[in-house]
Design an enzyme around this catalytic site. Structure first.
Site, PDB file in Angstrom:
ATOM      1  N   LYS A  41     -31.752 -33.076   0.143  1.00 43.64           N
ATOM      2  CA  LYS A  41     -32.770 -33.673  -0.732  1.00 43.64           C
ATOM      3  C   LYS A  41     -32.179 -33.910  -2.111  1.00 43.64           C
ATOM      4  O   LYS A  41     -31.559 -33.015  -2.677  1.00 43.64           O
ATOM      5  CB  LYS A  41     -33.946 -32.693  -0.866  1.00 43.64           C
ATOM      6  CG  LYS A  41     -35.271 -33.204  -0.356  1.00 43.64           C
ATOM      7  CD  LYS A  41     -36.332 -32.181  -0.626  1.00 43.64           C
ATOM      8  CE  LYS A  41     -37.668 -32.596  -0.048  1.00 43.64           C
ATOM      9  NZ  LYS A  41     -38.690 -31.580  -0.269  1.00 43.64           N
ATOM     10  N   ARG A  91     -53.274 -30.112  -0.321  1.00 40.74           N
ATOM     11  CA  ARG A  91     -53.992 -31.082  -1.145  1.00 40.74           C
ATOM     12  C   ARG A  91     -54.870 -32.012  -0.324  1.00 40.74           C
ATOM     13  O   ARG A  91     -55.908 -32.468  -0.766  1.00 40.74           O
ATOM     14  CB  ARG A  91     -53.005 -31.943  -1.944  1.00 40.74           C
ATOM     15  CG  ARG A  91     -52.387 -31.254  -3.108  1.00 40.74           C
ATOM     16  CD  ARG A  91     -51.145 -31.954  -3.573  1.00 40.74           C
ATOM     17  NE  ARG A  91     -50.092 -31.842  -2.584  1.00 40.74           N
ATOM     18  CZ  ARG A  91     -48.820 -32.116  -2.808  1.00 40.74           C
ATOM     19  NH1 ARG A  91     -48.451 -32.582  -3.975  1.00 40.74           N
ATOM     20  NH2 ARG A  91     -47.921 -31.967  -1.869  1.00 40.74           N
TER      21      ARG A  91
HETATM   22  P1  ADP Z   1     -41.743 -29.841  -1.040  1.00 41.39           P
HETATM   23  O1  ADP Z   1     -40.674 -30.079  -2.028  1.00 41.39           O
HETATM   24  O2  ADP Z   1     -41.442 -28.830   0.025  1.00 41.39           O
HETATM   25  O3  ADP Z   1     -42.412 -31.087  -0.559  1.00 41.39           O
HETATM   26  P2  ADP Z   1     -43.247 -28.938  -3.253  1.00 41.39           P
HETATM   27  O4  ADP Z   1     -42.196 -28.189  -3.964  1.00 41.39           O
HETATM   28  O5  ADP Z   1     -43.749 -30.186  -3.885  1.00 41.39           O
HETATM   29  O6  ADP Z   1     -42.912 -29.123  -1.761  1.00 41.39           O
HETATM   30  O7  ADP Z   1     -44.507 -28.007  -3.053  1.00 41.39           O
HETATM   31  C1  ADP Z   1     -44.432 -26.716  -2.503  1.00 41.39           C
HETATM   32  C2  ADP Z   1     -45.795 -26.285  -2.066  1.00 41.39           C
HETATM   33  O8  ADP Z   1     -46.739 -26.505  -3.100  1.00 41.39           O
HETATM   34  C3  ADP Z   1     -46.357 -27.023  -0.842  1.00 41.39           C
HETATM   35  O9  ADP Z   1     -47.090 -26.088  -0.079  1.00 41.39           O
HETATM   36  C4  ADP Z   1     -47.277 -28.047  -1.442  1.00 41.39           C
HETATM   37  O10 ADP Z   1     -48.315 -28.403  -0.560  1.00 41.39           O
HETATM   38  C5  ADP Z   1     -47.822 -27.263  -2.624  1.00 41.39           C
HETATM   39  N1  ADP Z   1     -48.299 -28.129  -3.690  1.00 41.39           N
HETATM   40  C6  ADP Z   1     -47.625 -29.121  -4.297  1.00 41.39           C
HETATM   41  N2  ADP Z   1     -48.387 -29.718  -5.242  1.00 41.39           N
HETATM   42  C7  ADP Z   1     -49.583 -29.069  -5.221  1.00 41.39           C
HETATM   43  C8  ADP Z   1     -50.819 -29.228  -5.933  1.00 41.39           C
HETATM   44  N3  ADP Z   1     -50.975 -30.182  -6.841  1.00 41.39           N
HETATM   45  N4  ADP Z   1     -51.839 -28.384  -5.649  1.00 41.39           N
HETATM   46  C9  ADP Z   1     -51.683 -27.433  -4.706  1.00 41.39           C
HETATM   47  N5  ADP Z   1     -50.566 -27.240  -3.969  1.00 41.39           N
HETATM   48  C10 ADP Z   1     -49.527 -28.042  -4.227  1.00 41.39           C
END
Ligand code: ADP
Length: 160
Positions: A41, A91
């Site tokens: 990534k 979400r």
């Molecule tokens: P990845 O890089 O694995 O796609 P992220 O780092 O963006 O994931 O997010 C990690 C976790 O946080 C995941 O479970 C995602 O669903 C959750 N998450 C991301 N943004 C939000 C938000 N705005 N509200 C609640 N949970 C969130």
């Protein structure tokens, strides 16, 4: 002693992530925020930058620690930290479809580790790291979406 792990890329941490961390920290004796260094990534911030950014965001939460995950399975990291629960945020149905499958796979890999989901708070449902980066890239104000120090580093990054 109930220990949980909250994994993600946090590129960068948003108020949505922070909300899950604060709420997760209330449910467990200890919560590890596992910041992934995933070579497949491309990230805007380096692993060390992301770790420092999360550390600054959680400085007032005594039972939360940040750890680096370098190309390891979340369940293996959880096991090595003594965590019995993986915390994830949900979400929308897109998150649900992906996270549901991940939870099933993780359960097959290590039966003793449970995944629990916290639904995003209404004010954070539309928040994602990629949306924040997109807005910041074109000079938009992201201060309502991320901790103050993240607004600052994003402005610096895109002012270059
Ligand atoms: P990845 O890089 O694995 O796609 P992220 O780092 O963006 O994931 O997010 C990690 C976790 O946080 C995941 O479970 C995602 O669903 C959750 N998450 C991301 N943004 C939000 C938000 N705005 N509200 C609640 N949970 C969130």
């Amino acid at each position: 002693m109930k220990i949980a792990i909250y994994p993600g890329s946090f590129d960068p941490i948003t108020n949505g992530h922070l909300d899950i961390i604060v709420r997760g920290a209330k449910l467990f004796n200890h919560l590890y925020v596992a910041v992934s260094e995933n070579i497949s990534k491309t990230t805007l911030f380096t692993i060390n930058e992301r770790v420092k950014q999360v550390e600054l965001a959680i400085f007032d939460l005594p039972n939360v620690t940040v750890v680096i995950v370098d190309n390891k399975l979340t369940v293996d990291v959880a096991k090595s930290l003594g965590a019995t629960t993986i915390v994830k945020g949900l979400r929308n149905t897109t998150d649900f479809e992906y996270e549901f499958t991940m939870a099933q796979i993780n359960k097959r890999l290590v039966t003793s580790i449970e995944t629990i989901f916290l639904t995003a708070s209404p004010e954070h449902i539309i928040l994602s790291s990629s949306m924040v980066k997109e807005v910041a890239k074109f000079g938009g104000d992201v201060s309502a979406f991320v901790p103050k120090h993240i607004s600052t580093v994003l402005s610096a990054k895109f002012d270059d």
